[in-house]
Design a protein around this motif. Sequence first.
Motif, PDB file in Angstrom:
ATOM      1  N   GLU A 290     -13.673  26.259  -0.024  1.00 31.23           N
ATOM      2  CA  GLU A 290     -13.945  27.650  -0.367  1.00 31.23           C
ATOM      3  C   GLU A 290     -15.002  28.245   0.558  1.00 31.23           C
ATOM      4  OE1 GLU A 290     -14.855  29.808  -4.538  1.00 31.23           O
ATOM      5  OE2 GLU A 290     -13.803  27.895  -4.656  1.00 31.23           O
ATOM      6  N   GLY A 291     -14.673  29.396   1.103  1.00 25.89           N
ATOM      7  CA  GLY A 291     -15.643  30.087   1.963  1.00 25.89           C
ATOM      8  C   GLY A 291     -15.739  29.526   3.372  1.00 25.89           C
ATOM      9  N   ARG A 292     -14.900  28.508   3.703  1.00 23.65           N
ATOM     10  CA  ARG A 292     -14.942  27.948   5.068  1.00 23.65           C
ATOM     11  C   ARG A 292     -13.533  27.747   5.604  1.00 23.65           C
ATOM     12  NH1 ARG A 292     -19.067  23.076   5.899  1.00 23.65           N
ATOM     13  NH2 ARG A 292     -18.096  23.242   7.947  1.00 23.65           N
ATOM     14  N   ASP A 293     -13.233  28.382   6.745  1.00 28.19           N
ATOM     15  CA  ASP A 293     -11.905  28.215   7.342  1.00 28.19           C
ATOM     16  C   ASP A 293     -11.844  26.966   8.207  1.00 28.19           C
ATOM     17  OD1 ASP A 293     -11.762  30.706   6.326  1.00 28.19           O
ATOM     18  OD2 ASP A 293     -11.895  31.742   8.263  1.00 28.19           O
ATOM     19  N   ASP A 294     -13.027  26.434   8.563  1.00 22.88           N
ATOM     20  CA  ASP A 294     -13.060  25.357   9.572  1.00 22.88           C
ATOM     21  C   ASP A 294     -13.096  23.963   8.957  1.00 22.88           C
ATOM     22  OD1 ASP A 294     -15.555  25.683   8.444  1.00 22.88           O
ATOM     23  OD2 ASP A 294     -16.623  25.043  10.258  1.00 22.88           O
ATOM     24  N   LEU A 295     -12.947  23.867   7.618  1.00 24.40           N
ATOM     25  CA  LEU A 295     -13.032  22.545   6.982  1.00 24.40           C
ATOM     26  C   LEU A 295     -11.958  22.405   5.906  1.00 24.40           C
ATOM     27  CD1 LEU A 295     -14.679  19.880   6.840  1.00 24.40           C
ATOM     28  CD2 LEU A 295     -16.008  20.932   5.012  1.00 24.40           C
ATOM     29  N   LEU A 296     -11.200  21.309   6.013  1.00 24.72           N
ATOM     30  CA  LEU A 296     -10.128  21.056   5.062  1.00 24.72           C
ATOM     31  C   LEU A 296     -10.542  19.904   4.148  1.00 24.72           C
ATOM     32  CD1 LEU A 296      -7.105  21.977   4.631  1.00 24.72           C
ATOM     33  CD2 LEU A 296      -6.469  20.000   6.003  1.00 24.72           C
ATOM     34  N   ASP A 297     -10.478  20.119   2.839  1.00 21.89           N
ATOM     35  CA  ASP A 297     -10.776  19.045   1.887  1.00 21.89           C
ATOM     36  C   ASP A 297      -9.477  18.325   1.516  1.00 21.89           C
ATOM     37  OD1 ASP A 297     -13.519  19.414   1.662  1.00 21.89           O
ATOM     38  OD2 ASP A 297     -13.298  20.988   0.148  1.00 21.89           O
ATOM     39  N   ILE A 298      -9.479  17.000   1.667  1.00 21.67           N
ATOM     40  CA  ILE A 298      -8.294  16.202   1.317  1.00 21.67           C
ATOM     41  C   ILE A 298      -8.700  15.143   0.301  1.00 21.67           C
ATOM     42  CG2 ILE A 298      -6.523  14.611   2.176  1.00 21.67           C
ATOM     43  CD1 ILE A 298      -6.699  16.013   4.888  1.00 21.67           C
ATOM     44  N   TYR A 299      -8.003  15.118  -0.833  1.00 19.87           N
ATOM     45  CA  TYR A 299      -8.250  14.103  -1.857  1.00 19.87           C
ATOM     46  C   TYR A 299      -7.014  13.217  -1.936  1.00 19.87           C
ATOM     47  CZ  TYR A 299     -12.195  17.025  -3.056  1.00 19.87           C
ATOM     48  OH  TYR A 299     -13.363  17.725  -2.981  1.00 19.87           O
ATOM     49  N   ALA A 300      -7.201  11.925  -1.680  1.00 18.49           N
ATOM     50  CA  ALA A 300      -6.042  11.026  -1.620  1.00 18.49           C
ATOM     51  C   ALA A 300      -6.315   9.731  -2.378  1.00 18.49           C
ATOM     52  CB  ALA A 300      -5.711  10.712  -0.155  1.00 18.49           C
ATOM     53  N   PHE A 301      -5.236   9.151  -2.908  1.00 18.13           N
ATOM     54  CA  PHE A 301      -5.319   7.856  -3.582  1.00 18.13           C
ATOM     55  C   PHE A 301      -4.478   6.845  -2.828  1.00 18.13           C
ATOM     56  CE2 PHE A 301      -6.457  10.559  -7.207  1.00 18.13           C
ATOM     57  CZ  PHE A 301      -7.584   9.882  -7.662  1.00 18.13           C
TER      58      PHE A 301
ATOM     59  N   ILE B  91       0.848  -1.197   0.000  1.00 20.37           N
ATOM     60  CA  ILE B  91       0.000   0.000   0.000  1.00 20.37           C
ATOM     61  C   ILE B  91       0.881   1.243   0.000  1.00 20.37           C
ATOM     62  CG2 ILE B  91      -1.709   1.319   1.308  1.00 20.37           C
ATOM     63  CD1 ILE B  91      -2.739  -1.289   2.474  1.00 20.37           C
ATOM     64  N   ALA B  92       0.626   2.137  -0.958  1.00 18.71           N
ATOM     65  CA  ALA B  92       1.258   3.462  -0.948  1.00 18.71           C
ATOM     66  C   ALA B  92       0.128   4.479  -1.006  1.00 18.71           C
ATOM     67  CB  ALA B  92       2.171   3.637  -2.155  1.00 18.71           C
ATOM     68  N   VAL B  93       0.296   5.615  -0.340  1.00 16.42           N
ATOM     69  CA  VAL B  93      -0.751   6.639  -0.345  1.00 16.42           C
ATOM     70  C   VAL B  93      -0.167   7.945  -0.846  1.00 16.42           C
ATOM     71  CG1 VAL B  93      -2.375   7.971   1.064  1.00 16.42           C
ATOM     72  CG2 VAL B  93      -1.981   5.556   1.577  1.00 16.42           C
ATOM     73  N   VAL B  94      -0.887   8.600  -1.755  1.00 15.97           N
ATOM     74  CA  VAL B  94      -0.476   9.910  -2.250  1.00 15.97           C
ATOM     75  C   VAL B  94      -1.633  10.883  -2.027  1.00 15.97           C
ATOM     76  CG1 VAL B  94       0.176  11.247  -4.292  1.00 15.97           C
ATOM     77  CG2 VAL B  94       1.070   8.933  -3.994  1.00 15.97           C
ATOM     78  N   VAL B  95      -1.342  11.994  -1.353  1.00 15.82           N
ATOM     79  CA  VAL B  95      -2.347  13.049  -1.187  1.00 15.82           C
ATOM     80  C   VAL B  95      -2.235  13.961  -2.404  1.00 15.82           C
ATOM     81  CG1 VAL B  95      -3.053  15.036   0.205  1.00 15.82           C
ATOM     82  CG2 VAL B  95      -2.323  12.924   1.323  1.00 15.82           C
ATOM     83  N   GLU B  96      -3.292  13.946  -3.233  1.00 16.89           N
ATOM     84  CA  GLU B  96      -3.246  14.726  -4.492  1.00 16.89           C
ATOM     85  C   GLU B  96      -3.532  16.204  -4.227  1.00 16.89           C
ATOM     86  OE1 GLU B  96      -2.696  13.608  -7.653  1.00 16.89           O
ATOM     87  OE2 GLU B  96      -2.417  11.514  -7.076  1.00 16.89           O
ATOM     88  N   GLU B  97      -4.443  16.448  -3.277  1.00 15.02           N
ATOM     89  CA  GLU B  97      -4.862  17.828  -3.061  1.00 15.02           C
ATOM     90  C   GLU B  97      -5.284  18.015  -1.614  1.00 15.02           C
ATOM     91  OE1 GLU B  97      -8.205  20.721  -4.899  1.00 15.02           O
ATOM     92  OE2 GLU B  97      -7.733  18.958  -6.106  1.00 15.02           O
ATOM     93  N   MET B  98      -4.922  19.161  -1.043  1.00 16.65           N
ATOM     94  CA  MET B  98      -5.276  19.425   0.349  1.00 16.65           C
ATOM     95  C   MET B  98      -5.442  20.931   0.489  1.00 16.65           C
ATOM     96  SD  MET B  98      -3.214  17.804   3.517  1.00 16.65           S
ATOM     97  CE  MET B  98      -2.439  18.955   4.624  1.00 16.65           C
ATOM     98  N   ALA B  99      -6.676  21.391   0.713  1.00 21.45           N
ATOM     99  CA  ALA B  99      -6.916  22.842   0.788  1.00 21.45           C
ATOM    100  C   ALA B  99      -8.183  23.119   1.585  1.00 21.45           C
ATOM    101  CB  ALA B  99      -7.056  23.409  -0.623  1.00 21.45           C
ATOM    102  N   PRO B 100      -8.247  24.295   2.237  1.00 24.79           N
ATOM    103  CA  PRO B 100      -9.484  24.642   2.938  1.00 24.79           C
ATOM    104  C   PRO B 100     -10.631  24.763   1.923  1.00 24.79           C
ATOM    105  CG  PRO B 100      -7.691  26.176   3.495  1.00 24.79           C
ATOM    106  CD  PRO B 100      -7.229  25.341   2.342  1.00 24.79           C
TER     107      PRO B 100
END
Length: 300
Positions: free
Chosen positions: A224-235, A213-222
Amino acid sequence: MSSDFHAGFACFVGRPNVGKSTLMNALVGTKVAITSAKPQTTRRAIRGIVHRPDAQLVIVDTPGFHRPRTLLGERLDSLVLSTLTEVDVIGFCVPANEPIGKGDRFIVEKLGAVKKTPVVAIVTKCDLASREQIASQLLAVSALAPFAEIVPVSAESGEQLDVLADQLVARLPESPPLYAGGELTDEPEQILVAELIREAALEGVRDELPHSIAVVVEEMAPREGRDDLLDIYAFMYVERPSQKAIVIGPGGARMKDVGTRARQQIEALLGTRVYLDLRVKVAKEWQRDPKQLRRLGFYD
């Protein structure tokens, strides 16, 4: 700052699963390296930073030494050797509750080539051994090589951790701090997040999957319009379709469990709410393919 402040690098070596990552996490006081009972959990030289009034100890956590069977294995071993020549002190870890074996002797032999760096032998997992076991292990370790010091510890109970820290710090050069106060690691957050996801994935499939198993986080950003939630997209990458089925589990149940566990750990690490989008892909024989190894972050 007084001139007798010391700062420098230490690393822990030992065969796989002797408690190196757990020991580093205990010294740093937070979860920096992932820990699991599977060998080869640690794939990067992660730095944990111990701040003291008199010193700053930067711990490099290396993959466990082993005789390499794949290209990934060879990369990991050359990573260990290059790390050893760059640190100020080496901690050689041997568990108190297991007899010294071929793997330990293989590492001691390798350490013999690193002439200028002092080696402190650390007898780990003392909470799992009797006093007699610990005493005989200390004797057995002292017969392996002329170590600068031998320290029995328990990362679980915290016993003797201060003694070990003192022994490591005593071998660091005089230097101002290398990192700003309060930093606990210089690993990019994306890599720490990927490691936490991989740890959660390994928990569930310990017996069925080798280390594929290898994991790559493709994208990680708050969001839009919310400081209290982080969106993480990983494979999550596995080597075969049959492994993909194991990771996903019946009706996606295992994948859901992995996502929940990983999300809780990531939220604790980053101190914010997280939305985790986790998908599984097959990357055939990635451990043996130089191109894929590079893409997944394992460089020459």
